[in-house]
Scaffold this motif. Structure first.
Motif, PDB file in Angstrom:
ATOM      1  N   ASP A   1       0.827  -1.215   0.000  1.00  0.00           N
ATOM      2  CA  ASP A   1       0.000   0.000   0.000  1.00  0.00           C
ATOM      3  C   ASP A   1       0.863   1.268   0.000  1.00  0.00           C
ATOM      4  OD1 ASP A   1      -2.216  -1.637   0.068  1.00  0.00           O
ATOM      5  OD2 ASP A   1      -2.595  -1.366   2.215  1.00  0.00           O
ATOM      6  N   ALA A   2       1.963   1.244   0.761  1.00  0.00           N
ATOM      7  CA  ALA A   2       2.833   2.422   0.844  1.00  0.00           C
ATOM      8  C   ALA A   2       3.507   2.697  -0.495  1.00  0.00           C
ATOM      9  CB  ALA A   2       3.881   2.207   1.932  1.00  0.00           C
ATOM     10  N   CYS A   3       3.958   1.652  -1.166  1.00  0.00           N
ATOM     11  CA  CYS A   3       4.594   1.843  -2.473  1.00  0.00           C
ATOM     12  C   CYS A   3       3.601   2.412  -3.474  1.00  0.00           C
ATOM     13  CB  CYS A   3       5.160   0.517  -2.977  1.00  0.00           C
ATOM     14  SG  CYS A   3       6.622  -0.066  -2.083  1.00  0.00           S
ATOM     15  N   ARG A   4       2.402   1.864  -3.481  1.00  0.00           N
ATOM     16  CA  ARG A   4       1.394   2.354  -4.429  1.00  0.00           C
ATOM     17  C   ARG A   4       1.039   3.808  -4.146  1.00  0.00           C
ATOM     18  NH1 ARG A   4      -1.933  -3.237  -3.958  1.00  0.00           N
ATOM     19  NH2 ARG A   4      -0.817  -4.397  -5.589  1.00  0.00           N
ATOM     20  N   ALA A   5       0.990   4.183  -2.876  1.00  0.00           N
ATOM     21  CA  ALA A   5       0.660   5.566  -2.524  1.00  0.00           C
ATOM     22  C   ALA A   5       1.703   6.542  -3.046  1.00  0.00           C
ATOM     23  CB  ALA A   5       0.514   5.694  -1.008  1.00  0.00           C
ATOM     24  N   GLU A   6       2.959   6.091  -3.171  1.00  0.00           N
ATOM     25  CA  GLU A   6       4.030   6.954  -3.679  1.00  0.00           C
ATOM     26  C   GLU A   6       4.245   6.799  -5.179  1.00  0.00           C
ATOM     27  OE1 GLU A   6       5.915   9.316  -2.277  1.00  0.00           O
ATOM     28  OE2 GLU A   6       4.789   9.132  -0.408  1.00  0.00           O
ATOM     29  N   GLY A   7       3.390   6.007  -5.829  1.00  0.00           N
ATOM     30  CA  GLY A   7       3.534   5.812  -7.269  1.00  0.00           C
ATOM     31  C   GLY A   7       4.687   4.917  -7.656  1.00  0.00           C
ATOM     32  N   LEU A   8       5.117   4.055  -6.747  1.00  0.00           N
ATOM     33  CA  LEU A   8       6.245   3.162  -6.990  1.00  0.00           C
ATOM     34  C   LEU A   8       5.751   1.793  -7.438  1.00  0.00           C
ATOM     35  CD1 LEU A   8       8.254   3.991  -3.740  1.00  0.00           C
ATOM     36  CD2 LEU A   8       8.679   4.914  -6.036  1.00  0.00           C
ATOM     37  N   LYS A   9       6.486   1.166  -8.345  1.00  0.00           N
ATOM     38  CA  LYS A   9       6.218  -0.220  -8.703  1.00  0.00           C
ATOM     39  C   LYS A   9       6.580  -1.114  -7.518  1.00  0.00           C
ATOM     40  CE  LYS A   9       5.227   0.522 -13.153  1.00  0.00           C
ATOM     41  NZ  LYS A   9       3.912   0.254 -13.746  1.00  0.00           N
ATOM     42  N   VAL A  10       5.871  -2.258  -7.420  1.00  0.00           N
ATOM     43  CA  VAL A  10       6.013  -3.156  -6.283  1.00  0.00           C
ATOM     44  C   VAL A  10       6.719  -4.427  -6.713  1.00  0.00           C
ATOM     45  CG1 VAL A  10       4.789  -4.502  -4.538  1.00  0.00           C
ATOM     46  CG2 VAL A  10       3.920  -2.247  -5.221  1.00  0.00           C
ATOM     47  N   GLY A  11       7.774  -4.785  -5.969  1.00  0.00           N
ATOM     48  CA  GLY A  11       8.508  -6.007  -6.250  1.00  0.00           C
ATOM     49  C   GLY A  11       8.627  -6.887  -5.020  1.00  0.00           C
ATOM     50  N   PHE A  12       8.560  -8.196  -5.237  1.00  0.00           N
ATOM     51  CA  PHE A  12       8.779  -9.180  -4.182  1.00  0.00           C
ATOM     52  C   PHE A  12      10.015 -10.006  -4.513  1.00  0.00           C
ATOM     53  CE2 PHE A  12       3.989  -9.771  -2.957  1.00  0.00           C
ATOM     54  CZ  PHE A  12       4.030  -8.599  -2.228  1.00  0.00           C
ATOM     55  N   TYR A  13      10.837 -10.227  -3.505  1.00  0.00           N
ATOM     56  CA  TYR A  13      11.918 -11.209  -3.542  1.00  0.00           C
ATOM     57  C   TYR A  13      11.400 -12.458  -2.830  1.00  0.00           C
ATOM     58  CZ  TYR A  13      16.267 -13.369  -1.670  1.00  0.00           C
ATOM     59  OH  TYR A  13      17.265 -14.238  -1.282  1.00  0.00           O
ATOM     60  N   TYR A  14      11.731 -13.629  -3.367  1.00  0.00           N
ATOM     61  CA  TYR A  14      11.372 -14.879  -2.706  1.00  0.00           C
ATOM     62  C   TYR A  14      12.531 -15.856  -2.868  1.00  0.00           C
ATOM     63  CZ  TYR A  14       8.903 -19.114  -1.331  1.00  0.00           C
ATOM     64  OH  TYR A  14       8.538 -20.278  -0.691  1.00  0.00           O
ATOM     65  N   SER A  15      13.011 -16.390  -1.749  1.00  0.00           N
ATOM     66  CA  SER A  15      14.122 -17.331  -1.782  1.00  0.00           C
ATOM     67  C   SER A  15      13.631 -18.730  -2.146  1.00  0.00           C
ATOM     68  CB  SER A  15      14.818 -17.386  -0.420  1.00  0.00           C
ATOM     69  OG  SER A  15      15.779 -18.428  -0.413  1.00  0.00           O
ATOM     70  N   LEU A  16      14.264 -19.309  -3.156  1.00  0.00           N
ATOM     71  CA  LEU A  16      13.999 -20.703  -3.509  1.00  0.00           C
ATOM     72  C   LEU A  16      14.576 -21.647  -2.455  1.00  0.00           C
ATOM     73  CD1 LEU A  16      14.931 -20.327  -7.268  1.00  0.00           C
ATOM     74  CD2 LEU A  16      12.610 -20.539  -6.349  1.00  0.00           C
ATOM     75  N   ILE A  17      15.584 -21.167  -1.750  1.00  0.00           N
ATOM     76  CA  ILE A  17      16.254 -21.928  -0.693  1.00  0.00           C
ATOM     77  C   ILE A  17      15.482 -21.758   0.610  1.00  0.00           C
ATOM     78  CG2 ILE A  17      18.423 -22.076   0.626  1.00  0.00           C
ATOM     79  CD1 ILE A  17      19.788 -20.838  -1.885  1.00  0.00           C
ATOM     80  N   ASP A  18      15.504 -22.787   1.451  1.00  0.00           N
ATOM     81  CA  ASP A  18      14.801 -22.673   2.739  1.00  0.00           C
ATOM     82  C   ASP A  18      15.484 -23.571   3.765  1.00  0.00           C
ATOM     83  OD1 ASP A  18      12.938 -22.830   4.918  1.00  0.00           O
ATOM     84  OD2 ASP A  18      11.364 -22.151   3.556  1.00  0.00           O
ATOM     85  N   TRP A  19      16.294 -22.975   4.625  1.00  0.00           N
ATOM     86  CA  TRP A  19      17.057 -23.741   5.614  1.00  0.00           C
ATOM     87  C   TRP A  19      16.203 -24.192   6.801  1.00  0.00           C
ATOM     88  CZ3 TRP A  19      20.907 -19.134   5.475  1.00  0.00           C
ATOM     89  CH2 TRP A  19      21.707 -19.233   4.335  1.00  0.00           C
TER      90      TRP A  19
END
Length: 432
Positions: free
Chosen positions: A115-133
């Motif tokens: 919501d904060a990114c959209r309010a500032e007109g920023l594109k939204v990106g997610f990082y997701y790790s394929l690894i999981d210890w």
């Protein structure tokens, strides 16, 4: 990168226009504050690492401030680590208890971020790790914190990567159906061919083809990186600047350098190896001159603050971007060869000369004689006088000699402009 694409390419126009984004590495590792791979580096057990889960309570988390900081720095998209290699999730995942709503903080972190990114007109990106210890079905390998524990390895011998695949795909489905449109997805990472880690994993382990098909089904316009082990929409050089535009199979590819402020991605309290603002601006410009983007990382503290040093350097970059944005945004490489210690970027009929060092009185531009109709310093729009000297003019003790016939010479003020990287805006003739 030589195998055929999983699906039709998506539109990367916004990405290659915006050029500059913020990476945010944040999770349990902010509490030990000793690098985001602290669990791996110190070979911590799940029980030893649990103390950070039990005390995770970022009371100063303010994603609106993060978004304002990014926008003020000239960034136009923000990418947050939804889950790093330690397996801890920043959202209320239905597939695990190892997530933020089970910590003292007790609330989803991703919704307010989006919501904060959209309010500032920023594109939204997610990082997701394929690894999981942390996941009980993730097979132990050379990246795992328990990689040297023979008894643990023996006890984990029957772990089934297919069970983990279902979890991985299920969590990606959650992320891409719970928060509206997501513009960018950074998977991290495949390492089947990395000699430094035994038992490395790649696209077969992640079932990457089905994973990417799922992503495209859920978010058709999303940009996905190249770290599933299959081709993506852009490639991701990390912690180095490419020597030139990047290519695969002889064809240019979209690329983005992901870089840190100090060599660590997560908050690292005692790491003081900070890059200066002028170096970071030069890295940004260098990338754009080679048709690339810069994703610059911050690692917020355990309380949720971007630390003062990071805020200060981002503010300095923002002041430069405020005056020089049009030499970066919407720009790409130029066909002309810049003088030493300079970079060109170009947008339409504007050619931008970035002077990484400030020469005395003159700078000579090969190939630009007769191709520039006006020149000015970008910071204040003050004219830069253009000179074309007779190539046969001899030099003497008080006069500069002639330059090659195709060279344009610019007369510079002796005093360097008060800018991290001075920029001269050149208005090109139609023939250029």
């Amino acid at each position: 990168m030589e195998s055929p694409p999983v699906s039709a390419p998506v539109d990367t126009t916004w990405f290659t226009h915006d050029r500059f984004g913020m990476f945010v590495h944040w999770g349990l590792y902010a509490l030990p504050a000793r690098h985001e791979w602290v669990k791996n580096r110190e070979k911590l057990t799940d029980e030893q690492y649990q103390v950070y889960f039990d005390h995770f309570d970022p009371d100063r988390y303010d994603p609106a401030e993060w978004a304002r900081t990014a926008r003020a720095a000239g960034m136009r998209y923000v990418v947050l680590t939804t889950k790093h290699h330690d397996g801890f999730c920043l959202w209320d995942s239905a597939l695990t208890d190892y997530q933020v709503t089970r910590t003292p903080y007790g609330r989803d972190l991703l919704g307010p971020f989006v919501d904060a990114c959209r309010a500032e007109g920023l594109k939204v990106g997610f990082y997701y790790s394929l690894i999981d210890w942390h996941h009980p079905s993730f097979p132990v390998d050379g990246t795992h914190p328990r990689r040297d524990d023979a008894a643990y390895i023996e006890a984990a011998a029957d772990r089934d990567i297919r069970v983990y695949q279902e979890y991985l795909h299920g969590q990606v489905r959650e992320l891409l159906t719970s928060y509206g449109t997501i513009d960018y997805l950074f998977f991290d990472f495949s390492y089947a061919d990395r000699d430094e880690w035994w038992g490395g994993k790649g696209p077969d382990d992640w079932d990457s083809r089905a994973l990417l098909d799922l992503v495209r089904e859920l978010q058709p316009g999303i940009l996905v990186n190249d770290r599933t082990g299959l081709p993506g929409d852009f490639v991701t050089p990390e912690q180095y600047q490419p020597a030139g535009p990047m290519s695969a199979g002889g064809r240019p590819v979209v690329w983005e350098a992901c870089q840190t402020l100090n060599g660590s991605w997560g908050y690292d309290r005692d790491n003081l190896d900070d890059k200066s603002a002028d170096l970071l601006v030069r890295m940004l410009v260098d990338g754009v001159s080679k048709d690339g983007n810069l994703l610059l990382n911050v690692g917020p503290t355990g309380r949720g603050d971007i630390d003062p040093g990071a805020r200060s350097v981002l503010a300095d970059i923002g002041r430069w971007m405020d005056l020089h944005e049009r030499s970066v945004r919407g720009c790409g490489p130029a066909s002309y060869t810049p003088p030493p210690d300079c970079r060109y970027t170009r947008r339409g009929d504007r050619l931008y000369l970035h002077l990484f060092s400030w020469p005395l009185s003159h700078v000579h531009l090969p190939g630009l004689a007769g191709r520039v109709r006006y020149a000015q310093l970008l910071n204040d729009a003050s004219e830069i006088v253009r000179v074309r000297t007779d190539p046969d003019l001899p030099a003497h003790n008080a006069r500069m000699g002639g330059q090659p016939a195709d060279t344009l010479t610019l007369e510079l003020p002796v005093r360097r402009p008060d800018a991290l990287v001075p920029v001269i805006e050149l208005f090109l003739t139609p023939s250029a």
